[in-house]
Design a protein around this motif. Structure first.
Motif, short mmCIF file in Angstrom:
data_model
loop_
_atom_site.label_atom_id
_atom_site.label_comp_id
_atom_site.label_asym_id
_atom_site.label_seq_id
_atom_site.Cartn_x
_atom_site.Cartn_y
_atom_site.Cartn_z
N ASP A 69 0.83 -1.21 0.00
CA ASP A 69 0.00 0.00 0.00
C ASP A 69 0.86 1.25 0.00
O ASP A 69 0.54 2.25 -0.68
N PHE A 72 2.21 2.52 -3.43
CA PHE A 72 1.28 3.36 -4.18
C PHE A 72 1.29 4.79 -3.65
O PHE A 72 1.22 5.76 -4.42
N ASP A 73 1.38 4.95 -2.34
CA ASP A 73 1.44 6.28 -1.75
C ASP A 73 2.70 7.01 -2.20
O ASP A 73 2.66 8.22 -2.51
N THR A 92 3.35 -6.87 -6.31
CA THR A 92 2.98 -5.61 -6.94
C THR A 92 3.72 -5.41 -8.26
O THR A 92 4.92 -5.68 -8.35
N VAL A 96 3.80 0.46 -11.04
CA VAL A 96 3.39 1.45 -10.04
C VAL A 96 4.48 2.49 -9.82
O VAL A 96 4.22 3.61 -9.37
#
Length: 255
Positions: A69, A72-73, A92, A96
């Motif tokens: 997570d 992505f931030d 992932t 990204v």
């Protein structure tokens, strides 16, 4: 080679120590918690920071060793132009990282990392993926500071390997927990099973797992299976698990 770490947890700690011990310069260690950044930075001669804007832009590589997570931030906040940017996730996509830099990829090891448990880094396998051949070559050059066990995998392969790793590590540990619970309930030292655990782990290197299967499910030893089921009668979760694993062995794994 100059490397900065975004993250200060288990994976970051092991990779930073390994690269530091093999001649790389660790520039910065970023963490939301300054004390965590400071702890790892102190071990590798780096600068701790909680501000992404303070990262040394002259670093050759930025490794995002953070949760999925958080990757992505970071992609929303971090811009590093043409620096090599890697994440360490098994699940992932490398895409990204595309907003962060023109050169991006993945550096992932199918290994369980515990902060203060030493590893033989030279024996670790590393799966790498780059946005192009040149970037992938640069990732391989970085990894060779640590290990020569390098595998070029795409996103789908890495996801499948991550799934397989959950079975051999997380689920296996859960089964160890079941066995330990059974031993504890009956006042049996769990250490009695240590040799069996080690032997089973070693045998996976011998080839096709099906040739190494033993036990009542493989033999279809109904008498023993029924005896085991009676012992588990008061624990429906463990009984259900026993039944399902027996079914899988008999229908999917054994010859």
């Amino acid at each position: 080679m100059k490397v900065s770490f975004i993250g200060s947890g288990n994976v970051a700690t092991h990779l930073a120590l390994a690269l530091h011990n093999h001649g790389c310069t660790i520039c910065d260690v970023w963490s939301r918690d300054y004390s965590h950044a400071q702890l790892l930075a102190g071990r590798v001669g780096a600068r701790p920071t909680t501000n992404l804007d303070n990262l040394d832009r002259t670093a050759d590589v930025f490794i995002l060793a953070v949760s999925d997570d958080a990757i992505f931030d970071m992609a929303l906040d971090l811009r590093l132009d043409s620096a090599l940017v890697l994440h360490t996730s098994g699940a992932t996509s490398m895409e990204v990282l595309k907003p962060i830099s023109q050169r991006y990829g993945v550096l992932w090891s199918p290994q369980t990392f515990v902060r203060d448990v030493a590893l033989e880094y030279a024996e670790l396998p590393f799966c790498i993926e780059g946005c192009n051949k040149s970037t992938e070559h640069d990732i391989e050059t970085l990894v060779k500071h640590i290990s020569t066990h390098i595998y070029h995998t795409n996103h789908e392969q890495r996801q499948c390997l991550h799934l397989a790793a959950v079975f051999v590590n997380n689920f296996t540990n859960a089964l160890y927990g079941v066995a330990q619970n059974i031993c504890n309930q009956h006042d049996i030292p769990f250490e009695v099973l240590y040799t069996l655990i080690a032997t089973t782990a070693q045998r996976v290197k011998w080839g096709d797992i099906r040739y190494q299967m033993t036990g009542p499910a493989v033999r279809d030893d109904r008498k023993t299976i029924d005896a085991h089921r009676r012992l588990l009668a008061n624990d429906p979760d463990f009984l259900s698990l026993y039944d399902e694993l027996t079914r899988i062995i008999q229908q999917r794994i054994r010859f």
